[in-house]
Design an enzyme around this catalytic site. Structure first.
Site, short mmCIF file in Angstrom:
data_model
loop_
_atom_site.label_atom_id
_atom_site.label_comp_id
_atom_site.label_asym_id
_atom_site.label_seq_id
_atom_site.Cartn_x
_atom_site.Cartn_y
_atom_site.Cartn_z
N HIS A 168 0.79 -1.24 0.00
CA HIS A 168 0.00 0.00 0.00
C HIS A 168 0.83 1.29 0.00
CE1 HIS A 168 -3.63 -2.22 0.11
NE2 HIS A 168 -3.77 -2.39 1.41
N HIS A 242 -9.79 2.48 0.12
CA HIS A 242 -9.75 1.31 1.01
C HIS A 242 -10.89 1.32 2.02
CE1 HIS A 242 -8.05 -2.03 3.20
NE2 HIS A 242 -6.94 -2.02 2.47
N GLU A 376 -12.01 -3.14 -3.10
CA GLU A 376 -11.00 -2.18 -3.55
C GLU A 376 -10.82 -2.33 -5.06
OE1 GLU A 376 -7.43 -2.83 -0.80
OE2 GLU A 376 -8.99 -4.15 -0.03
#
Ligand code: GAL
Length: 411
Positions: A168, A242, A376
């Site tokens: 991420h 997210h 996502e």
């Protein structure tokens, strides 16, 4: 590369209330999502039509329906909380810390509003190691194997923040930054733009990169998210939101009874470190077949290797028809429905397997194991190391434009 398709999707949606007919049609086939070609445009038309029937054409602008208040500060920069209220009185809240969705207040089938996304009442929750609640994730969402990739003959090395991989966008990725913010003027619906300028090589990624995210909250209870990412030299990008959803209301039990439909005939199996193996596996005959509706919990504990590796669902699905409605979640008890539309090629179904009760969110509610799930929308994890996956390379001439819509309704 088909990464520029987002513009079309957004033009279809945001401008659609200019040609409103007072016709109400009911879609009887929601479970048949794979074959359903009713686009989000039609939904906007129907809802805008309902709103304007007998009321002539609605020409009101909604700039006045965004309020801004202080949410604290971080690293010397002001952080704000933005409240966007649509015509029906439904509300979303956003913050420029991580360009995050903080709250989504939508009704159940009896008209009772509750917040359906995991988050916090104050900035401190977001600063104290939250699991990306509602955040925009970049420069590369999900994992890059061993934190290494090669681009144009140069090898790049990223921080390992999810051993042995990079996750991420790294420990100080875009989710942890204070973004510039602007409440948009003259739009059809309340809208806020967040921008972040990522300096060259921050978190190991090449390019001075400009990330821009516009959230629009329509009268049909849709969050339209328009992303634009530009660069001054070749780089890679994978951007997503997210948000964790719980259609019972955040903190009100788990999400195992939610009925899911995902218009994906294949998924990307992972290795024990959650990196795709490269295989594109047909979902048919597996617990990953959501082409017709199944509850999250129905098969989550099956003796199937991929479920064991993910400790549940934590996998990228290969979307059959990007640009359409690609996923649905339905909570039979509240009647709330979430539809996801995106032009991205993948969607990560994450069943909240790392939630463990250590996070206390809105209203003091504790977020336990599998009490939220994520849809996502994304490019495939570790794409830079899988040339067979859709390209994540952007250049000064080929920026990334992409859009995702989270639409809430009841049935
Ligand atoms: C998801 C990812 C999970 C986990 C989670 C954050 O996007 O697929 O493996 O890292 O984010 O806790």
């Amino acid at each position: 590369m088909d990464i520029n398709a987002g513009n079309t999707l957004i033009e279809k949606t945001v401008n659609s209330n200019e040609t409103v007919n007072c016709i109400f049609t009911t879609d009887k086939n929601k479970a048949q999502m794979k074959n359903r070609l009713i686009s989000i445009t039609a939904l906007v038309l129907v809802m805008a039509g309902m709103a304007s029937c007998g009321n002539n054409k609605n020409t009101k602008k909604y700039n006045d329906m965004v309020t801004t208040e202080s949410f604290g500060s971080f690293e010397g920069k002001d952080v704000f909380l933005y409240t966007l209220r649509n015509k029906g009185g439904d509300v979303i809240k956003l913050t420029n810390y991580g360009a995050a969705i903080v709250e989504i207040d939508v009704p159940d089938r009896d008209g009772n509003r509750d917040n359906v996304t995991l988050g916090y009442d104050s900035l401190s929750g977001y600063l104290n190691g939250d699991p990306y609640f509602g955040k925009v994730v970049g420069q590369y969402a999900n994992r890059i194997a061993k934190g290494k990739f090669t681009l144009d003959g140069t090898e790049y090395t990223l921080a390992i923040n999810n051993a042995p991989n990079a996750l991420h966008g790294g420990p100080t990725g875009w989710h942890s930054r204070v973004w510039e913010a602007e409440v948009l003027e003259g739009t059809d619906y309340p809208a806020v733009r967040f921008t972040y300028h990522k300096p060259d090589m921050e978190e190991g990624y090449p390019g001075n990169v400009m990330a821009e995210v516009v959230y629009t909250w329509t009268d049909a209870d849709e969050i339209i998210i328009d992303y634009k990412v530009t660069t001054d030299r070749m780089t890679i990008v994978n951007i997503t939101n997210h948000a964790y959803f719980n259609l019972h209301g955040a903190g009100n039990g788990d999400i195992l009874d939610h009925e899911l439909t995902i218009a994906a005939s294949a998924f990307t199996p992972v290795d024990p470190t959650l990196i795709p193996t490269g295989e594109i596996r047909a979902v048919e005959g597996t617990p990953f077949d959501f082409l017709t509706a199944h509850t999250m919990g129905e098969r989550i504990n099956d003796d199937y290797e991929q479920l064991k590796l993910g400790n549940g669902y934590d996998h990228n699905f290969v979307i059959d028809n990007p640009g359409d409605v690609v996923a649905e979640a339905y909570d039979p008890s509240s009647g709330r429905v979430l539809h996801v539309t995106t032009d991205q090629p993948g969607i990560q179904l994450y069943s909240g397997n790392f939630l463990d009760g250590t996070q206390t969110g809105h209203g003091g509610k504790v977020y336990n194991f599998r009490t939220g799930f994520c849809f996502e929308t994304q490019h495939f994890p570790d794409s830079p190391n899988h040339p067979e996956f859709p390209s994540v390379v952007i250049t000064p001439d080929e920026p990334l434009l992409t859009s995702t819509i989270y639409a809430f309704s009841v049935r």
